[in-house]
Enzyme design. Structure first.
Site, PDB file in Angstrom:
ATOM      1  CD  GLU A 100      -3.141  -0.791   2.194  1.00  0.00           C
ATOM      2  OE1 GLU A 100      -4.031  -1.097   1.832  1.00  0.00           O
ATOM      3  OE2 GLU A 100      -2.890  -0.908   3.314  1.00  0.00           O
ATOM      4  CB  CYS A 114       3.354   7.513   3.428  1.00  0.00           C
ATOM      5  SG  CYS A 114       3.832   6.201   4.583  1.00  0.00           S
ATOM      6  CB  CYS A 121       6.864  -5.553   8.603  1.00  0.00           C
ATOM      7  SG  CYS A 121       8.065  -4.798   9.603  1.00  0.00           S
ATOM      8  CB  CYS A 125       5.465  -3.336  16.071  1.00  0.00           C
ATOM      9  SG  CYS A 125       7.100  -2.823  15.911  1.00  0.00           S
ATOM     10  CB  CYS A 128       2.387  -1.931  13.523  1.00  0.00           C
ATOM     11  SG  CYS A 128       2.574  -1.756  11.963  1.00  0.00           S
ATOM     12  CB  CYS A 353       1.101   5.805  11.623  1.00  0.00           C
ATOM     13  SG  CYS A 353       1.592   7.535  11.160  1.00  0.00           S
TER      14      CYS A 353
HETATM   15  N1  SAH Z   1       9.192  -0.177  10.417  1.00  0.00           N
HETATM   16  C1  SAH Z   1       9.574   1.363  10.341  1.00  0.00           C
HETATM   17  C2  SAH Z   1       8.663   2.220   9.197  1.00  0.00           C
HETATM   18  C3  SAH Z   1       7.201   2.057   9.598  1.00  0.00           C
HETATM   19  S1  SAH Z   1       6.983   3.755   9.849  1.00  0.00           S
HETATM   20  C4  SAH Z   1       9.196   1.922  11.631  1.00  0.00           C
HETATM   21  O1  SAH Z   1       8.913   1.223  12.480  1.00  0.00           O
HETATM   22  O2  SAH Z   1       9.560   3.062  11.805  1.00  0.00           O
HETATM   23  C5  SAH Z   1       5.201   3.533  10.606  1.00  0.00           C
HETATM   24  C6  SAH Z   1       5.250   4.289  11.771  1.00  0.00           C
HETATM   25  O3  SAH Z   1       3.737   4.295  12.460  1.00  0.00           O
HETATM   26  C7  SAH Z   1       5.993   3.919  12.913  1.00  0.00           C
HETATM   27  O4  SAH Z   1       6.348   4.710  13.608  1.00  0.00           O
HETATM   28  C8  SAH Z   1       5.110   2.816  13.582  1.00  0.00           C
HETATM   29  O5  SAH Z   1       5.779   2.481  14.797  1.00  0.00           O
HETATM   30  C9  SAH Z   1       3.860   3.581  13.777  1.00  0.00           C
HETATM   31  N2  SAH Z   1       2.736   2.839  13.820  1.00  0.00           N
HETATM   32  C10 SAH Z   1       2.555   1.570  13.879  1.00  0.00           C
HETATM   33  N3  SAH Z   1       1.281   1.139  14.273  1.00  0.00           N
HETATM   34  C11 SAH Z   1       0.797   2.413  14.426  1.00  0.00           C
HETATM   35  C12 SAH Z   1      -0.488   2.640  15.184  1.00  0.00           C
HETATM   36  N4  SAH Z   1      -1.431   1.470  15.358  1.00  0.00           N
HETATM   37  N5  SAH Z   1      -0.983   3.658  15.397  1.00  0.00           N
HETATM   38  C13 SAH Z   1      -0.145   4.824  15.314  1.00  0.00           C
HETATM   39  N6  SAH Z   1       1.100   4.609  14.900  1.00  0.00           N
HETATM   40  C14 SAH Z   1       1.742   3.389  14.658  1.00  0.00           C
END
Ligand code: SAH
Length: 364
Positions: A100, A114, A121, A125, A128, A353
């Site tokens: 996406e 973005c 991935c 996390c 996420c 995000c």
């Molecule tokens: N893997 C990289 C790139 C992804 S960036 C990283 O972790 O930085 C996506 C961003 O959104 C990251 O900062 C991630 O931690 C954040 N993110 C993930 N799940 C989220 C959620 N449910 N709500 C808000 N931010 C989230």
């Protein structure tokens, strides 16, 4: 007509570095300036068809068609947010994997795309959506670049102003193709390139220390963001499991070395989760980590980006309330730490995000 088979078998022109394209052209006995011409069609005119490259001899176009496809992204769905400023594309790749890409416009001024660096991935996390779906595969440099070109095409006369590697995947787990894609996107317009400034690009990492070190050496002017989300190891490991391998102490040290080496600002990302990481204790611990990250006392080169948690199917936590968000911000402000409480975007189309995942399965 292109068949799925030819898409799979032929390399994509977007995967080639300029040097690789020049070498290919040389084997065909073509003059060197052809590379610049082709680059111009690919990265400035944003054409989607070899036949549009009208200043190339017919024979060369035919040769290109025989050996390369122009791109690999097949659009499966486009969604627009009711906010009117956010849209999201789901793309299918020739092997069936999906990614996406999200385009966000701000005040009719800033336009940020973005992009994904991997399908899925492996970082897992918990909060996420991409982490919840698991790893599918690394993207090639061309597949990363194409997402940006797609957004630029969609914008028409308006210029894309920023590129953030904050879509699906962990950029530093796919390091070389990510750096190659940056190289391609920042090739100056005088050379026929896309010509976006390195300072307009941000790479976000979950905190892979070897990647941060390498990036400090070779990242140039590209911005770095680190997804922190917790300021104690016990909590961070629960939210961001890779923390067990690269714990906070070492992560903060790598971040400080990055600043020392590059003299550039860095941002910490923090999704505010109700009663999980929005407590006064976490805020205070974060203040401490920011202080340890700054090489020189009194000079702050760390910015904290706060974002209320976006909902995902696999995680029960909720976004912090407005009151708790404000309280968290106050702790940082009083400590003199610059921070931004970001506005959520595109939540209605799951483009926020951490909400990106392949949703439309093939054949149901
Ligand atoms: N893997 C990289 C790139 C992804 S960036 C990283 O972790 O930085 C996506 C961003 O959104 C990251 O900062 C991630 O931690 C954040 N993110 C993930 N799940 C989220 C959620 N449910 N709500 C808000 N931010 C989230």
């Amino acid at each position: 007509m292109k068949t799925a088979t030819s898409l799979t078998l032929l390399p994509s022109l977007y995967d080639l570095t300029r040097a690789q394209l020049e070498a290919q052209l040389a084997t065909w006995g073509e003059p060197a300036y052809r590379a610049r011409q082709i680059w111009h069609w690919l990265y400035q005119r944003l054409v989607t068809d070899f036949d549009a490259m009208t200043d190339l001899p017919r024979g060369l176009r035919a040769r290109l068609k025989e050996h390369f496809v122009l791109g690999r992204l097949i659009p499966v769905a486009e969604q627009r947010s009711t906010d009117g400023w956010t849209r999201k594309w789901l793309f299918q790749l020739p092997d069936g994997s999906q990614i996406e890409t999200v385009l966000m416009e701000y005040d009719g001024e800033r336009r940020t795309v973005c992009i994904s660096s991997q399908a899925g991935c492996a970082m897992a996390c918990s909060f996420c959506a991409t982490g919840q779906m698991g790893f599918v595969r690394n993207l090639r440099s061309g597949e990363i670049v194409e997402q940006v070109l797609w957004a630029a095409r969609a914008l028409g006369d308006e210029r894309l102003s920023n590129v953030v590697y904050m879509g699906m995947g962990e950029p530093f787990a796919n390091y070389a193709p990510v750096m190659e894609s940056i190289q391609r996107l920042t090739t100056p317009t005088q050379e026929g390139g896309f010509g976006i400034g390195a300072r307009k690009i941000t790479v976000s990492t979950v905190g892979l220390i070897p990647g941060i070190r390498r990036f400090a050496e070779e990242g140039g002017q590209v911005n770095l963001a680190i997804s922190l989300h917790a300021a104690t190891d016990e909590l961070r490991t629960r939210l961001v499991p890779i923390n067990a391998r690269y714990p906070l102490r070492e992560l903060v040290r790598a971040a400080r070395e990055y600043i020392e080496k590059t003299n550039r600002r860095l941002s910490y990302e923090w999704a505010l989760i109700d009663h999980v990481n929005d407590t006064p204790e976490q805020a205070q611990a974060l203040v401490e980590l920011v202080r340890q990250t700054n090489p020189r006392p009194g000079v702050n080169l760390v910015h904290v980006n706060l974002i209320p948690l976006n909902p995902t199917a696999g995680y029960a936590g909720r976004a912090s309330s407005a009151a708790r968000r404000q309280a968290f911000v106050q702790v940082l402000r009083r400590a003199g730490i610059p921070c931004t409480l970001r506005v959520r975007r595109g939540i209605d189309i799951a483009a926020g995000c951490g909400q990106l995942k392949a949703q439309h399965k093939q054949n149901g």
